[in-house]
Design a protein around this motif. Structure first.
Motif, PDB file in Angstrom:
ATOM      1  N   VAL A 283       0.884  -1.169  -0.036  1.00  0.00           N
ATOM      2  CA  VAL A 283      -0.342   0.329   0.195  1.00  0.00           C
ATOM      3  C   VAL A 283       1.323   1.576   0.173  1.00  0.00           C
ATOM      4  O   VAL A 283       0.689   2.187  -0.950  1.00  0.00           O
ATOM      5  N   ASN A 349      -9.425   5.580 -10.803  1.00  0.00           N
ATOM      6  CA  ASN A 349      -9.688   4.629  -9.406  1.00  0.00           C
ATOM      7  C   ASN A 349      -9.999   3.215 -10.063  1.00  0.00           C
ATOM      8  O   ASN A 349      -9.760   2.699  -9.040  1.00  0.00           O
ATOM      9  N   THR A 352      -6.474   1.523 -10.197  1.00  0.00           N
ATOM     10  CA  THR A 352      -5.784   1.623  -8.784  1.00  0.00           C
ATOM     11  C   THR A 352      -6.880   0.510  -8.187  1.00  0.00           C
ATOM     12  O   THR A 352      -6.069  -0.712  -8.075  1.00  0.00           O
ATOM     13  N   GLN A 353      -8.088   0.088  -8.632  1.00  0.00           N
ATOM     14  CA  GLN A 353      -8.508  -1.516  -7.838  1.00  0.00           C
ATOM     15  C   GLN A 353      -7.745  -2.534  -8.941  1.00  0.00           C
ATOM     16  O   GLN A 353      -7.693  -3.613  -7.852  1.00  0.00           O
ATOM     17  N   ALA A 356      -4.332  -2.990  -7.438  1.00  0.00           N
ATOM     18  CA  ALA A 356      -4.702  -3.833  -5.943  1.00  0.00           C
ATOM     19  C   ALA A 356      -4.545  -5.141  -6.218  1.00  0.00           C
ATOM     20  O   ALA A 356      -3.637  -6.020  -5.245  1.00  0.00           O
ATOM     21  N   VAL A 357      -5.639  -5.140  -6.435  1.00  0.00           N
ATOM     22  CA  VAL A 357      -6.153  -6.717  -6.616  1.00  0.00           C
ATOM     23  C   VAL A 357      -5.251  -7.744  -7.500  1.00  0.00           C
ATOM     24  O   VAL A 357      -4.202  -8.996  -6.724  1.00  0.00           O
ATOM     25  N   ARG A 360      -1.546  -7.670  -5.303  1.00  0.00           N
ATOM     26  CA  ARG A 360      -2.037  -8.435  -4.083  1.00  0.00           C
ATOM     27  C   ARG A 360      -1.102  -9.772  -4.462  1.00  0.00           C
ATOM     28  O   ARG A 360      -0.773 -11.048  -3.536  1.00  0.00           O
ATOM     29  N   ARG A 378     -11.026 -11.707 -16.444  1.00  0.00           N
ATOM     30  CA  ARG A 378     -11.424 -12.037 -15.284  1.00  0.00           C
ATOM     31  C   ARG A 378     -11.227 -10.286 -14.942  1.00  0.00           C
ATOM     32  O   ARG A 378     -12.451  -9.797 -14.692  1.00  0.00           O
ATOM     33  N   VAL A 382     -14.838  -7.569 -15.371  1.00  0.00           N
ATOM     34  CA  VAL A 382     -15.442  -7.206 -14.355  1.00  0.00           C
ATOM     35  C   VAL A 382     -15.786  -5.420 -14.651  1.00  0.00           C
ATOM     36  O   VAL A 382     -15.742  -4.582 -14.493  1.00  0.00           O
ATOM     37  N   ASN A 386     -18.246  -2.383 -15.295  1.00  0.00           N
ATOM     38  CA  ASN A 386     -18.251  -1.379 -13.889  1.00  0.00           C
ATOM     39  C   ASN A 386     -18.383  -1.063 -15.300  1.00  0.00           C
ATOM     40  O   ASN A 386     -18.980   0.458 -14.546  1.00  0.00           O
TER      41      ASN A 386
ATOM     42  N   LEU B 284      -6.166  -3.120  -0.720  1.00  0.00           N
ATOM     43  CA  LEU B 284      -7.619  -3.024  -1.036  1.00  0.00           C
ATOM     44  C   LEU B 284      -8.635  -2.401  -0.969  1.00  0.00           C
ATOM     45  O   LEU B 284      -9.045  -1.127  -1.805  1.00  0.00           O
ATOM     46  N   LEU B 286      -8.231   0.809   0.449  1.00  0.00           N
ATOM     47  CA  LEU B 286      -8.013   1.773  -0.148  1.00  0.00           C
ATOM     48  C   LEU B 286      -8.892   2.231  -1.375  1.00  0.00           C
ATOM     49  O   LEU B 286      -9.154   3.241  -2.079  1.00  0.00           O
ATOM     50  N   SER B 287      -8.030   1.203  -2.114  1.00  0.00           N
ATOM     51  CA  SER B 287      -8.643   1.081  -3.473  1.00  0.00           C
ATOM     52  C   SER B 287     -10.067   1.200  -3.678  1.00  0.00           C
ATOM     53  O   SER B 287     -10.499   0.958  -4.805  1.00  0.00           O
ATOM     54  N   GLY B 288     -11.182   0.292  -2.665  1.00  0.00           N
ATOM     55  CA  GLY B 288     -12.371   0.375  -2.574  1.00  0.00           C
ATOM     56  C   GLY B 288     -12.349  -0.882  -3.616  1.00  0.00           C
ATOM     57  O   GLY B 288     -13.254  -1.327  -4.978  1.00  0.00           O
ATOM     58  N   ALA B 289     -10.862  -1.667  -3.326  1.00  0.00           N
ATOM     59  CA  ALA B 289     -11.300  -3.221  -4.729  1.00  0.00           C
ATOM     60  C   ALA B 289     -12.085  -4.523  -3.558  1.00  0.00           C
ATOM     61  O   ALA B 289     -11.979  -5.676  -3.933  1.00  0.00           O
ATOM     62  N   GLY B 292     -10.938  -8.423  -3.055  1.00  0.00           N
ATOM     63  CA  GLY B 292      -9.190  -8.122  -4.085  1.00  0.00           C
ATOM     64  C   GLY B 292      -9.070  -9.384  -4.054  1.00  0.00           C
ATOM     65  O   GLY B 292      -7.433  -9.538  -4.192  1.00  0.00           O
ATOM     66  N   SER B 301     -17.105  -8.715  -7.695  1.00  0.00           N
ATOM     67  CA  SER B 301     -16.292  -8.297  -7.229  1.00  0.00           C
ATOM     68  C   SER B 301     -16.908  -7.120  -8.189  1.00  0.00           C
ATOM     69  O   SER B 301     -16.307  -5.693  -7.888  1.00  0.00           O
ATOM     70  N   ARG B 305     -16.741  -3.053  -6.459  1.00  0.00           N
ATOM     71  CA  ARG B 305     -16.085  -2.159  -6.951  1.00  0.00           C
ATOM     72  C   ARG B 305     -16.642  -1.377  -7.658  1.00  0.00           C
ATOM     73  O   ARG B 305     -16.501  -0.109  -7.413  1.00  0.00           O
ATOM     74  N   TRP B 308     -18.525   1.534  -5.187  1.00  0.00           N
ATOM     75  CA  TRP B 308     -16.953   2.539  -4.741  1.00  0.00           C
ATOM     76  C   TRP B 308     -17.128   3.661  -5.846  1.00  0.00           C
ATOM     77  O   TRP B 308     -16.900   4.614  -6.327  1.00  0.00           O
TER      78      TRP B 308
END
Lengths: 471, 471
Positions: A283, A349, A352-353, A356-357, A360, A378, A382, A386, B284, B286-289, B292, B301, B305, B308
Motif C-alpha cells: 500500500v 480509480n 487502481t482497483q 491493487a488486486v 496482491r 476476469r 469486471v 463496471n 484493497l 483504500l482503492s475500493g477493491a 480483492g 467483484s 467495486r 466505489w
C-alpha cells in the motif's frame, strides 16, 4: 471475567491493567503522561515502578509514543529495564536515535543480551567505525556469531537465523534424545523442534517436542520425525522465507549453507513481523510513500515522497499537453472542461482497483503463468460490467441535466472505454513488471495513472471534436 | 547445494523438484499442464502419481491454478489425495465452488479429518439447510465441537481455536507432567506448550515443552512456567488476536471464556495467514477493491467495486460543479483547462501518500492518542517540503515555457496550498474515522480525493480569477 481482565497485559494485576492499556492493547495516554511526569520530576524510582510490570514490547511502545526530545531522559530513568529485549522490540528509527547516544561498550552490552538476529538488526545500520568499536567490545563468541551473520546479504535468511539449535543424529532412539536434552547443561533452553541430521550434518527431518514426549523410549527418532521439511538456503531473501513459513505453516525451519549443512534455524516469531511488513508495504509502495513509517525522520520521508510527486508531475504534464491540443474545442464548448476530470478520475480509480488486486495476487504467489490469462480475462469482464454501469449513469445524467444527448453519448463512450483500458492497464502493467523481475508495487501506479489520464482526456475531447458535437 | 535443491518441495526428491516448482516456490506451468493432460486422458493413476509428492498446500495451489471448469475433473481424479488437509489450505472461493459438488456425507468426511477451526471455516459459509445436513452426518464429538464454535461470532477467537490442548494443575511437578504426557494415550500429539491451570480451570501460566525437557523431575511446574501470559477472550476479533501474536511473539495462546476458564488454544500457524490478510487488505480497501481476491466470482467483484466507482463519480461531480462555476474564466484563458488537472493530480497523490502512512500506523497500533499531534505535525512538515519543491518546479516551468510569470505564481500558490491541504486531510480524515470507531481504510480515500480535487480546482481557478490574470 470483568472487562478489565480482558486487557490484562502480561504480568500486571487486573486492577492495574485497566490503567495501562486501552481496549486495543495500546498504552493509555494517561499512563504515558504519568510515567513522563515522574521522569521529568526526577522521580526515577516511581517511573521505574510504573514501567516494570510491562512486557518488553510495551516498554518499546512507550519509547515510541513519547516525543523525540523526551526519549533520552526516559532512557536514563529506565536504564535498568532498557535491555536487549526492549531494544529488540523497538521501531528501528527510534532505536537508532537512542543508541546514537550510547557508548560502544553500552551497545555491546545490550547486543550481548540479544539473540543474534536482533543484535545484527541493531548494529547493521551503524557507521562502519562505530560498528567495529561495538564488535571489539563484544565477547568473542557473540562477536563471531554477529560477524558471521554480517557476511550474509541484508534481509537474507543468514541475518535472521539463530545459531543455537538442537540437532541429533538420525540413528538415535527417542530415549537417547530425551537423555541428551535432560543432561546437556550447555544446551539452549528455548526451542520448539529438534532437527535430525545425517553424518554430514545435513538435515534429514524434524521432530516436534510433543512427539518426543509422547513416544516410547525405544523407538528410533528417524521413525517419528517428519521427513518432508522446508530447508531455507542461508542466502534466501526474507520475503521468500516469510512466504514459505506461511505456505507450509512452519514453526521453525532449518537453515542450510551452500553445501547443504545445517547452519542455523529460523523460528516463526522472528517471521511474523516480516509477514506483516511485506504485506503492508504494497500500500505504501503503490502510493509512493517509501518506507512509510511514522517514526522515519522527516528528511527521509521527504526524499522518498517528493521523488514520486515529481514523477507524477511529469505524467500530469503529458496529460496537460493532450488537453492543450484540444484548447480550440474547449474554448468553443467550455462545459467540456468541467466534465473531462470525471472521465479521468473515475477511470483512474478503476485502474487502481485492478492494480491493487493484481499486485496482491502477485505478492502472495497466487498469480502465476498458469492462470495469467484467466486473471486478465476476469479483470476485463469486471471492467466491462463496471464500465457499462458507470457510463450509463453518467451518460444519462449528462444528457438529461445538460439537455444534450450527443454530449451524453460522447461522455458515456469515453467513460466506458477508459474503464476498460484502466482494467487492462491495471492487470497488464504489474504483470509485465513482474515478468521483468521488477517489483510491480513500485512503478505500476505511475504508469496506470498516466494511461488513464492521458487516454481519458484524449478519448473525451477527441470524441467531442470528431462527433461534430462542437461546432 | 545445486540450484534445484533450493526449491526442494517437501517430500520430493531433488531431481523431481526441478520440474515441480519455480524459483519462487510456485508450481511450474509445465507441471500443471502435465497433470491436467493426464486427467483429461483419463489416466488417473499417472495424475495421482505426479501429485502425490506434493505438500497439501501445493495440491491446494494446483486446484487454484487450473481453470474453473477443469477443477471437477481434477477432483475426481485426485479423490484419494483430496482430503481435509488440502481443503484447509485452499482459497475459500475455489473450495466453496468445489464442495458445492459434494454430497453432505462427503463434506462431513473431510470435515472430520480437519482441525475444528478449519472445519468451521469450511462450513460456516454454507446455506443453512446444507450446513445442517453436514452436521448431522458428522460423528457426535466433531459435531459438538463445530456446533459450539459456530455459536461464536464470525472472525472471532472462538472460531479460530482448537479444543485439543494439554492443561495440567499448578501443583504438579515436572516429573508428573512428563509421566502424564507419556502415559495418556488419548491426549493430542501436536502441541507446542502446556497450559497450567488452577482449581477453577483458569490459566495461570504456560510452559514451553523445551523447559519441561530441560528441567529436573522434582521441580514444580509452577516454578518453571511463564506467569505473564496473553489470554485471548473467546469473542475477541481475529485482527486483535493477530496483533497480540505479533506484539508478544506468541507461539500459542490460551483462549478463555467469559468466566476466565480455559476453553481452547490458538496456535501461530493459524494466525500467520490472518496477519497477512489483515495487513494486505488495507491496499484493497483504500482503492475500493473489496475483498480483492483473484478467485472471487466476477459478480462479487463487480458489486463491491462498482459501488466505489459510483461514490467516486459523485465526488467527481462535485469537482465538476466547481469548475463549472469558473467556465467564464476558462473561456477567456483556455490554457487554464490544460493546467488545472496538474494541481489536482499531484495534490491527490500527495494525499494518498499521507493516507497510506497514517492508515498503516493506525492498523499496527503505532499511532495512538499519545502521539497524534506529533504525527500530524510531522505530516505537515513533510507536506511543506514537498509542496515547496513541487510548486517551485511547476511555477518556474509554467512561467518560463508559457512566458507568463503571473500564471506561474498562481499555479505555484495553488499547488503549494493543495499539497498542504492534502497532507492535512490525509492524516486527519483517517484519524477522525478511527476515533469514530470506523475503519479508516474503507472511506478515507474517497474523502481525501474529494478534498484535493475540489479544493485544487477552486484554488487554481479562483486565484486565476482573483489575481487579475484573466482579463
Amino acid at each position: 471475567m470483568s472487562e478489565s481482565d480482558i486487557d490484562l497485559p502480561p504480568g500486571a494485576a487486573p486492577a492495574e491493567a485497566d490503567r495501562l492499556h486501552d481496549a486495543d492493547d495500546r498504552l493509555r495516554p494517561e499512563y504515558v503522561r504519568r510515567v513522563m511526569a515522574h521522569v521529568e520530576a526526577g522521580e526515577t524510582e516511581s517511573a521505574r515502578a510504573l514501567v516494570e510490570p510491562l512486557h518488553p514490547a510495551d516498554i518499546a511502545d512507550l519509547f515510541e509514543l513519547v516525543d523525540s526530545d523526551e526519549r533520552r531522559a526516559l532512557a536514563a530513568a529506565l536504564e535498568e529495564v532498557l535491555g536487549g529485549e526492549v531494544l529488540a522490540e523497538m521501531n528501528e528509527h527510534v532505536r537508532d536515535e537512542l543508541i546514537d547516544t550510547f557508548e560502544p561498550h553500552e551497545v555491546a552490552e545490550v547486543a550481548g543480551e540479544m539473540e543474534t538476529d536482533d543484535a545484527v538488526a541493531m548494529i547493521e545500520d551503524m557507521e562502519e567505525d562505530e560498528q567495529r568499536a561495538v564488535l571489539r567490545a563484544l565477547d568473542p563468541d557473540d562477536r563471531a556469531a554477529i560477524e558471521e551473520a554480517l557476511t550474509y546479504p541484508l534481509e537474507s535468511a543468514g541475518r535472521l537465523m539463530q545459531r543455537d539449535l538442537i540437532a541429533v543424529p538420525e540413528h538415535w532412539t527417542i530415549g537417547q534424545v530425551i537423555d541428551y536434552l535432560r543432561a546437556g547443561a550447555e544446551l539452549t533452553t528455548d526451542f520448539w523442534e529438534v532437527f535430525v541430521v545425517d553424518g554430514r550434518h545435513h538435515p534429514v527431518g524434524t521432530c516436534m517436542l510433543s512427539w518426543i514426549l509422547r513416544t516410547p523410549r525405544h523407538v528410533a527418532v528417524a521413525d517419528v520425525m517428519k521427513r518432508e521439511q522446508t530447508l531455507i538456503p542461508v542466502d534466501m531473501d526474507q520475503e521468500e522465507v516469510a512466504l514459505r513459513f506461511q505456505k507450509y505453516a512452519l514453526i521453525s525451519a532449518a537453515v542450510v549453507d551452500g553445501s547443504g549443512r545445517l547452519v542455523g534455524m529460523i523460528t516463526v516469531d522472528d517471521i511474523v513481523h516480516i509477514i506483516q511488513e511485506e504485506a503492508s508495504e504494497d500500500v505504501l509502495l503503490l502510493s509512493g510513500a517509501g518506507e512509510g513509517d511514522i517514526n522515519e525522520p522527516v528528511r527521509e520521508s521527504y526524499k522518498s515522497r517528493v521523488r514520486w510527486l515529481i514523477a507524477n508531475l511529469a505524467t500530469a504534464l503529458v496529460a496537460a499537453s493532450i488537453i492543450h491540443m484540444f484548447e480550440d474545442t474547449i474554448s468553443r464548448m467550455v462545459v467540456l472542461a468541467a466534465l473531462m476530470p470525471i472521465v479521468t478520475g473515475v477511470g483512474g480509480n478503476a485502474g487502481t482497483q485492478t492494480l491493487a488486486v493484481t499486485v496482491r495476487a502477485l505478492a502472495t504467489n497466487q498469480l502465476t503463468q498458469s492462470n495469467t490469462w484467466r486473471a486478465i480475462a476476469r479483470e476485463i469482464r469486471v471492467a466491462c460490467l463496471n464500465g457499462l454501469t458507470v457510463a450509463l449513469l453518467l451518460g444519462v445524467g449528462v444528457a438529461v441535466f445538460l439537455d444534450n444527448s450527443l454530449l451524453g453519448m460522447v461522455i458515456a463512450a469515453a467513460m466506458l472505454t477508459n474503464i476498460l483500458i484502466a482494467g487492462l492497464a491495471g492487470v497488464m502493467v504489474p504483470l509485465a513488471l513482474d515478468r521483468a523481475r521488477a517489483d510491480p508495487a513500485v512503478a505500476s501506479s505511475i504508469f496506470v495513472t498516466m494511461v488513464t489520464d492521458s487516454i481519458g482526456f484524449l478519448l473525451f475531447l477527441g470524441l467531442a471534436t470528431a462527433s461534430g458535437l462542437v461546432t
